[in-house]
Design a protein around this motif. Sequence first.
Motif, PDB file in Angstrom:
ATOM      1  N   GLN A 174      35.852   5.771  -3.937  1.00 28.46           N
ATOM      2  CA  GLN A 174      34.849   6.783  -3.614  1.00 28.46           C
ATOM      3  C   GLN A 174      35.497   7.972  -2.914  1.00 28.46           C
ATOM      4  N   VAL A 175      36.489   7.693  -2.078  1.00 32.33           N
ATOM      5  CA  VAL A 175      37.314   8.757  -1.508  1.00 32.33           C
ATOM      6  C   VAL A 175      38.447   8.962  -2.506  1.00 32.33           C
ATOM      7  N   ALA A 176      38.324   9.949  -3.361  1.00 34.35           N
ATOM      8  CA  ALA A 176      39.170  10.094  -4.542  1.00 34.35           C
ATOM      9  C   ALA A 176      40.647   9.878  -4.240  1.00 34.35           C
ATOM     10  N   PRO A 177      41.307   9.026  -5.020  1.00 33.78           N
ATOM     11  CA  PRO A 177      42.729   8.772  -4.785  1.00 33.78           C
ATOM     12  C   PRO A 177      43.576   9.996  -5.090  1.00 33.78           C
ATOM     13  N   ASN A 178      44.672  10.139  -4.356  1.00 28.44           N
ATOM     14  CA  ASN A 178      45.612  11.210  -4.658  1.00 28.44           C
ATOM     15  C   ASN A 178      46.220  10.997  -6.040  1.00 28.44           C
ATOM     16  N   ASN A 179      46.533   9.742  -6.336  1.00 27.87           N
ATOM     17  CA  ASN A 179      47.132   9.371  -7.603  1.00 27.87           C
ATOM     18  C   ASN A 179      47.060   7.852  -7.720  1.00 27.87           C
ATOM     19  N   VAL A 180      47.579   7.311  -8.810  1.00 31.20           N
ATOM     20  CA  VAL A 180      47.658   5.864  -8.974  1.00 31.20           C
ATOM     21  C   VAL A 180      49.128   5.522  -9.165  1.00 31.20           C
ATOM     22  N   GLU A 181      49.775   5.143  -8.078  1.00 30.15           N
ATOM     23  CA  GLU A 181      51.208   4.858  -8.093  1.00 30.15           C
ATOM     24  C   GLU A 181      51.511   3.482  -8.655  1.00 30.15           C
ATOM     25  N   GLY A 182      50.748   2.490  -8.234  1.00 30.25           N
ATOM     26  CA  GLY A 182      50.940   1.127  -8.695  1.00 30.25           C
ATOM     27  C   GLY A 182      49.612   0.550  -9.128  1.00 30.25           C
ATOM     28  N   LEU A 183      49.632  -0.394 -10.075  1.00 30.12           N
ATOM     29  CA  LEU A 183      48.394  -0.971 -10.599  1.00 30.12           C
ATOM     30  C   LEU A 183      48.628  -2.431 -10.942  1.00 30.12           C
ATOM     31  N   GLU A 184      47.730  -3.298 -10.479  1.00 29.24           N
ATOM     32  CA  GLU A 184      47.758  -4.719 -10.792  1.00 29.24           C
ATOM     33  C   GLU A 184      46.340  -5.163 -11.147  1.00 29.24           C
ATOM     34  N   LEU A 185      46.184  -5.831 -12.299  1.00 27.06           N
ATOM     35  CA  LEU A 185      44.869  -6.256 -12.768  1.00 27.06           C
ATOM     36  C   LEU A 185      44.842  -7.763 -12.985  1.00 27.06           C
ATOM     37  N   TRP A 186      43.622  -8.293 -13.139  1.00 28.83           N
ATOM     38  CA  TRP A 186      43.368  -9.722 -13.281  1.00 28.83           C
ATOM     39  C   TRP A 186      43.725 -10.427 -11.970  1.00 28.83           C
ATOM     40  N   ALA A 187      43.459 -11.684 -11.885  1.00 26.53           N
ATOM     41  CA  ALA A 187      43.675 -12.374 -10.621  1.00 26.53           C
ATOM     42  C   ALA A 187      43.692 -13.873 -10.829  1.00 26.53           C
ATOM     43  N   PRO A 188      44.400 -14.592  -9.984  1.00 29.79           N
ATOM     44  CA  PRO A 188      44.357 -16.052 -10.022  1.00 29.79           C
ATOM     45  C   PRO A 188      43.113 -16.568  -9.308  1.00 29.79           C
ATOM     46  N   VAL A 189      42.966 -17.863  -9.279  1.00 31.98           N
ATOM     47  CA  VAL A 189      41.865 -18.456  -8.528  1.00 31.98           C
ATOM     48  C   VAL A 189      42.006 -18.080  -7.060  1.00 31.98           C
ATOM     49  N   GLN A 190      40.869 -17.746  -6.451  1.00 31.31           N
ATOM     50  CA  GLN A 190      40.901 -17.415  -5.042  1.00 31.31           C
ATOM     51  C   GLN A 190      41.152 -18.683  -4.234  1.00 31.31           C
ATOM     52  N   ASP A 191      42.338 -18.800  -3.670  1.00 33.30           N
ATOM     53  CA  ASP A 191      42.691 -19.974  -2.889  1.00 33.30           C
ATOM     54  C   ASP A 191      43.632 -19.529  -1.778  1.00 33.30           C
ATOM     55  N   PRO A 192      43.112 -19.358  -0.582  1.00 33.74           N
ATOM     56  CA  PRO A 192      43.934 -18.834   0.519  1.00 33.74           C
ATOM     57  C   PRO A 192      45.071 -19.765   0.920  1.00 33.74           C
ATOM     58  N   THR A 193      45.040 -21.014   0.443  1.00 33.51           N
ATOM     59  CA  THR A 193      46.121 -21.941   0.795  1.00 33.51           C
ATOM     60  C   THR A 193      47.361 -21.725  -0.071  1.00 33.51           C
ATOM     61  N   VAL A 194      47.224 -20.988  -1.167  1.00 32.83           N
ATOM     62  CA  VAL A 194      48.374 -20.720  -2.032  1.00 32.83           C
ATOM     63  C   VAL A 194      49.118 -19.510  -1.483  1.00 32.83           C
ATOM     64  N   PRO A 195      50.395 -19.646  -1.121  1.00 36.45           N
ATOM     65  CA  PRO A 195      51.157 -18.499  -0.610  1.00 36.45           C
ATOM     66  C   PRO A 195      51.176 -17.361  -1.632  1.00 36.45           C
ATOM     67  N   LEU A 196      51.210 -16.142  -1.140  1.00 35.20           N
ATOM     68  CA  LEU A 196      51.182 -14.977  -2.016  1.00 35.20           C
ATOM     69  C   LEU A 196      52.276 -15.051  -3.079  1.00 35.20           C
ATOM     70  N   GLU A 197      53.461 -15.436  -2.709  1.00 37.52           N
ATOM     71  CA  GLU A 197      54.577 -15.465  -3.654  1.00 37.52           C
ATOM     72  C   GLU A 197      54.339 -16.438  -4.805  1.00 37.52           C
ATOM     73  N   ASP A 198      53.505 -17.459  -4.581  1.00 41.46           N
ATOM     74  CA  ASP A 198      53.268 -18.486  -5.597  1.00 41.46           C
ATOM     75  C   ASP A 198      52.053 -18.203  -6.471  1.00 41.46           C
ATOM     76  N   ARG A 199      51.331 -17.141  -6.210  1.00 44.90           N
ATOM     77  CA  ARG A 199      50.127 -16.843  -6.989  1.00 44.90           C
ATOM     78  C   ARG A 199      50.511 -16.228  -8.332  1.00 44.90           C
ATOM     79  N   VAL A 200      49.988 -16.812  -9.410  1.00 36.98           N
ATOM     80  CA  VAL A 200      50.305 -16.332 -10.755  1.00 36.98           C
ATOM     81  C   VAL A 200      49.015 -16.140 -11.532  1.00 36.98           C
ATOM     82  N   ASN A 201      49.078 -15.284 -12.521  1.00 33.99           N
ATOM     83  CA  ASN A 201      47.888 -14.934 -13.291  1.00 33.99           C
ATOM     84  C   ASN A 201      47.704 -15.803 -14.531  1.00 33.99           C
TER      85      ASN A 201
END
Length: 415
Positions: A174-201
């Motif tokens: 809503q606050v217009a972005p300056n640009n889109v430098e990086g983009l990541e889409l889709w997501a794994p199952v929401q599970d906070p016990t899985v470390p970020l490094e181990d999350r895969v799509n």
Amino acid sequence: MKITHKLLFSSWLLLGVTVAPSQVLAGPFNSPGPFVNPVVDGVPLPPQVPGKEYSEDPDRNGNPSHTANPGQVIAWDGTGGTTNTSNFLTLWNPQSGIAAPDPFQVDALANRKDLLFYEVIEDKVTLVFSTGLPGGPRTDYDNYIFYERPNFKVLLPSPYKEIGVWATPAQINQVAPNNVEGLELWAPVQDPTVPLEDRVNDRLLGLACVPGQPNCVVPGPELPVDDANRYSLFGDPLGCSVFKSNGDCLFLKANIASAITPLFPGLDITAAKIDLDGLMTWENDILFSLKPIDGNNDGSITDNDPSKDLDGGEIFVWRSTEPSAKFLIHGGHVWDTVFNVKDTVEFWTGFRPGTENIDALEAVAVCIDHDCPPPIPEPSTVISLLTLGSLGAGSTLKRKLKSSKTSEKETTKVG
């Protein structure tokens, strides 16, 4: 690597997903949905794709503050709502113990096993991308996200486009972005016990499927999911082009330089000139773009002339089993220096990017079975859709790529 679960064709999906009442521009992150497996050659709307994250230049917070914050990644819901996800500066803890670079500006995002990675490099699914120059100056339409359909022909009603706008600035933030430098889409199952490094799509959040089917997740509300665990920084500091989530280096600048050098005989390509922009990964296989490179050392960048420079419009594919990179072939053409990004995007959308440089990369439309051929809708299906007045007259989509202008040399100075 194959994605084994099959595509579901529901009648309401073929008719086009309606926008829920909650899908209005709003500052806070909300959960519009529903999230669905898109039809082959379909281009789902941003709210229908779960797990959307992006970064800006300069990095900043999402709702509510929208203030500068180095290393910050933002989750966006596709209707203008945002919230913070990971901050890679905060997560910086490489095994080497080296201090985080300063400045610390996120320049590209990916998951370690990006969904649709192999499908997009095989020209089977829709590519999405942004344009813009890392570090500025700002250029026209570099806060838009565009799409390009794959090259197979499907019976589709007019006026389907080969290239179009996937997300507008207002949909991203809503606050217009300056640009889109990086983009990541889709997501794994929401599970906070899985470390970020181990999350895969390899498992998707909230997609329509049959319970008990492989990789099926019962549809549910979208939650901000931190699954971007590969990234690049502006300038590729510390000699590194791609970092893991903790700051360990995965791809050196020298690796990238040696991988692309065979594609540009006679040009001066060194590690010092490498600055990675767009990124998708599947472990050690990589899809990427680079900031423009002054290949003939004349102090300027000449667009669309590979005998002189890299203009940033190139997209490369480098598999770990191969000694060097190749150009991506997608949408029925080669994403090399000769391909004119500005002309082609303008031809299909009416919007002329201010630069050839590809800034972010991802994929959306999906043929769920990795090896499935593009299905052709039955004529009766198309006729029924026409009867309902949802889609307009059917026609076979024909590629209309505008050829590069040969009478014009567009030159920009290297900053």
